[in-house]
Design a protein around this motif. Structure first.
Motif, PDB file in Angstrom:
ATOM      1  N   ASP A 143      39.660 -14.962 153.988  1.00  0.00           N
ATOM      2  CA  ASP A 143      40.691 -15.803 154.590  1.00  0.00           C
ATOM      3  C   ASP A 143      40.667 -17.181 153.938  1.00  0.00           C
ATOM      4  OD1 ASP A 143      42.434 -17.239 156.111  1.00  0.00           O
ATOM      5  OD2 ASP A 143      41.620 -16.615 158.043  1.00  0.00           O
ATOM      6  N   PRO A 144      41.658 -17.518 153.118  1.00  0.00           N
ATOM      7  CA  PRO A 144      41.643 -18.817 152.430  1.00  0.00           C
ATOM      8  C   PRO A 144      41.742 -19.996 153.382  1.00  0.00           C
ATOM      9  CG  PRO A 144      43.743 -17.698 152.102  1.00  0.00           C
ATOM     10  CD  PRO A 144      42.838 -16.711 152.761  1.00  0.00           C
ATOM     11  N   ILE A 147      38.384 -20.872 154.431  1.00  0.00           N
ATOM     12  CA  ILE A 147      37.685 -21.611 153.376  1.00  0.00           C
ATOM     13  C   ILE A 147      38.017 -23.099 153.481  1.00  0.00           C
ATOM     14  CG2 ILE A 147      37.403 -21.873 150.884  1.00  0.00           C
ATOM     15  CD1 ILE A 147      38.242 -18.968 150.579  1.00  0.00           C
ATOM     16  N   LEU A 196      37.229 -21.562 144.027  1.00  0.00           N
ATOM     17  CA  LEU A 196      37.813 -21.096 145.283  1.00  0.00           C
ATOM     18  C   LEU A 196      39.158 -20.410 145.062  1.00  0.00           C
ATOM     19  CD1 LEU A 196      37.138 -24.328 147.390  1.00  0.00           C
ATOM     20  CD2 LEU A 196      35.799 -22.216 147.443  1.00  0.00           C
ATOM     21  N   PHE A 197      40.081 -21.117 144.390  1.00  0.00           N
ATOM     22  CA  PHE A 197      41.444 -20.614 144.214  1.00  0.00           C
ATOM     23  C   PHE A 197      41.876 -20.796 142.760  1.00  0.00           C
ATOM     24  CE2 PHE A 197      41.255 -22.766 148.447  1.00  0.00           C
ATOM     25  CZ  PHE A 197      41.170 -21.626 149.220  1.00  0.00           C
ATOM     26  N   THR A 223      43.288 -16.334 145.885  1.00  0.00           N
ATOM     27  CA  THR A 223      41.893 -16.555 146.246  1.00  0.00           C
ATOM     28  C   THR A 223      41.001 -15.853 145.237  1.00  0.00           C
ATOM     29  OG1 THR A 223      42.496 -16.622 148.583  1.00  0.00           O
ATOM     30  CG2 THR A 223      40.179 -16.300 148.064  1.00  0.00           C
ATOM     31  N   HIS A 255      44.241 -11.535 145.867  1.00  0.00           N
ATOM     32  CA  HIS A 255      44.637 -11.887 147.234  1.00  0.00           C
ATOM     33  C   HIS A 255      45.465 -13.164 147.206  1.00  0.00           C
ATOM     34  CE1 HIS A 255      42.319  -8.709 149.003  1.00  0.00           C
ATOM     35  NE2 HIS A 255      41.219  -9.138 148.428  1.00  0.00           N
ATOM     36  N   PHE A 257      47.433 -16.416 148.288  1.00  0.00           N
ATOM     37  CA  PHE A 257      47.187 -17.467 149.278  1.00  0.00           C
ATOM     38  C   PHE A 257      48.471 -18.257 149.537  1.00  0.00           C
ATOM     39  CE2 PHE A 257      44.984 -21.844 149.851  1.00  0.00           C
ATOM     40  CZ  PHE A 257      45.294 -21.842 151.191  1.00  0.00           C
TER      41      PHE A 257
END
Length: 417
Positions: A143-144, A147, A196-197, A223, A255, A257
Motif C-alpha cells: 500500500d503506497p 508508505i 520507494l516509487f 511502487t 503496482h 500508485f
C-alpha cells in the motif's frame, strides 16, 4: 539499523522478527538480504566514515554483526558476506538490482518461505507473511499510502537520459539548439536512499518536443517492490533508454500508485492557466488537482482536493540565488518552495529543488533533485505534494540553459539563462 525499512518500522525491528533464508545460489534473501543490499548501496553512495554510528564497521558490517548478535549460525554470516561481495561487484557494474532470489534453498533447515520480506502496511511484525515473487511476475501488493504515512521526508531524484544529454552537448558545440526531449523519469526514495516509487513520463514525442509550456503531461508513478528488473531501471541514476517515442520502461505487472494528467493548454498570462489532475492509479479514484495561477514573477501552485476544495498553497519566491545565479554550491544550488495550509495560513511543509552535483550541472543542467519535507502535512495530502514536486520540474526546470553555448562561443560570461 535504526533507519526506516519499507514497511515504516526500523530495520532492527524487521530483522529481529525474521529468520534468514537462502536462495538456490546460497545468497541470503528476504529482509536480511534486502537490508544488506541497501547497506552496501548506502556505503557506495555516501561517505559513511564521517557519519556518526558508522565509523567502526560500516552499514554492511553492522548488518552482519547484528546477525551474530541475534544468535544466527556462522554459515548465515558467511552467506551475508557473500551477499556483500556480490552486491559490491554488481554496483561496480552499474547494477543496483538484488543479487538474490526469493524462496529458501531446500534442506537448509532455515525459515519457511512465508517469513520472507514483510509487505508495507501488512500484518504486524512477527506474524507470517505471504511470499513475494522476485522474478517472472508482479510482486505482492504494498500500500503506497501506508508508505507515505510513515515518512516525514522523501527525495525525488531525476534520471539523466544519456541520449538527451548527448544531443544537448552536440548542440552546445555547434552553437545550435539541438535539445531532444526524452521522457522524464524520477526515483522517489527515503532520505537514506531506500527506493520507494518510480515515476515515468508517458507523454508522446510530439507534445514533449513541440508543446513547450503548453504541452500535455502524463506521468505514471509505480511502487517499487522486489522486482529487480524495475529496481535496476529506477536506481541506476542514468537513463540509457533510446526510445524517443515512449518512456522506455515496461511497467507491466508493476503496482500503480499515481497518475498525473494535464491536457494540452494554450496559456497566456491569466487566461487558461495550467491544471494537472492526480488520480489513484490502482482504481481511478480522483485525489485532487494542482493549478498554477498567474503571478507577475513568483512561482505559485494551488492544490485542491478531490472535491475541488482548496487545501494548500505552494509558493516559491523569485528572489532566490538558485533562480538567477544557479550553480552547484551553497545557496545557489537550491530553490525553496513553502507549503501553507489554505485555511489556517500556517506552513505545513517544504519542497527544495537541488542541483545534484557539478558534473550533471555542467552537462545536463535540466536534471534536478527535490527534497520534500512533509512536516505537518496530513497523510491524505502527501501524495498531492509529491505530485507538486514533479509538476514543478515540468513547469520550470525542464529545459537546458544556454550557458555552455555562451561560454564556448564567447557570447557572454557563461551564466546566461
Amino acid at each position: 539499523l535504526q533507519t526506516a525499512a519499507p514497511n515504516g518500522a526500523s530495520w532492527e525491528q524487521v530483522l529481529r522478527a525474521a529468520q534468514p533464508t537462502l536462495d538456490q545460489s546460497g545468497f541470503v534473501n528476504g529482509p536480511w538480504g534486502e537490508c544488506l543490499h541497501w547497506a552496501v548501496v548506502f556505503e557506495r553512495t555516501n561517505d559513511w566514515s564521517r557519519l556518526p554510528g558508522y565509523s567502526d564497521t560500516g552499514p554492511a558490517g553492522q548488518v552482519i554483526a547484528f546477525a551474530g548478535e541475534c544468535g544466527h549460525p556462522v554459515h548465515v554470516m558467511q552467506a551475508l558476506e557473500r551477499n556483500e561481495q556480490a552486491t559490491n561487484a554488481a554496483v561496480t557494474r552499474g547494477d543496483q538490482g538484488f543479487v538474490f532470489r526469493e524462496g529458501p534453498r531446500p534442506g537448509m533447515g532455515m525459515a519457511p518461505p512465508q517469513l520472507a520480506m514483510p509487505p508495507m502496511g501488512g500484518p504486524p511484525m512477527g506474524q507470517p507473511f505471504p511470499q513475494q515473487h522476485m522474478m517472472g511476475g508482479p510482486t505482492q501488493f504494498v500500500d503506497p499510502f501506508k508508505i507515505l504515512e510513515s515518512l516525514h521526508q522523501v527525495r525525488v531524484v531525476e534520471q539523466m537520459n544519456m541520449l538527451e544529454t548527448a544531443a544537448g552537448l552536440l548542440g552546445d558545440v555547434l552553437g545550435h539548439n539541438l535539445e531532444l526531449e526524452m521522457a522524464n523519469k524520477y526515483l522517489v526514495q527515503t532520505m537514506e536512499g531506500h527506493p520507494l516509487f518510480f515515476a515515468v513520463e508517458q507523454t508522446d514525442l510530439l507534445n514533449r518536443q513541440c508543446g513547450g509550456s503548453c504541452r500535455a503531461i502524463d506521468v505514471d508513478v509505480v511502487t517499487l517492490g522486489q522486482d529487480p528488473r524495475l529496481i535496476s531501471q529506477a536506481t541506476g541514476g542514468m537513463d540509457w533508454s533510446y526510445d524517443v517515442l515512449g518512456g522506455g520502461v515496461d511497467l507491466t505487472g508493476a503496482h500503480r500508485f499515481l497518475h498525473l494528467h494535464k491536457d494540452f493548454q494554450c496559456t497566456c498570462c491569466c487566461i487558461n492557466r495550467p491544471v494537472i489532475y492526480i488520480t489513484d492509479a490502482s482504481n481511478g479514484r480522483p485525489l485532487g488537482s494542482i493549478r498554477e495561477p498567474w503571478t507577475c514573477c513568483n512561482m505559485k501552485f494551488d492544490i485542491s482536493d478531490a472535491r475541488d476544495n482548496p487545501i494548500m498553497k505552494i509558493y516559491g519566491g523569485c528572489c532566490q540565488l538558485g533562480l538567477f545565479c544557479p550553480c552547484p554550491c551553497g545557496p545557489c544550488r537550491e530553490v525553496v518552495f513553502n507549503a501553507t495550509d489554505t485555511k489556517r495560513g500556517n506552513e505545513v511543509g517544504r519542497l527544495t529543488k537541488i542541483i545534484p552535483d557539478p558534473l550533471k550541472w555542467m552537462v545536463a543542467d535540466d536534471v534536478d533533485n527535490y527534497e520534500v519535507d512533509f512536516q505537518n502535512i496530513p497523510v491524505d495530502w502527501k501524495a498531492l505534494v509529491l505530485a507538486v514536486a514533479l509538476f514543478i520540474d515540468f513547469r520550470y526546470f525542464n529545459s537546458r540553459s544556454d550557458k555552455n553555448q555562451d561560454f564556448l562561443h564567447g557570447d557572454s560570461d557563461g551564466w546566461s539563462d
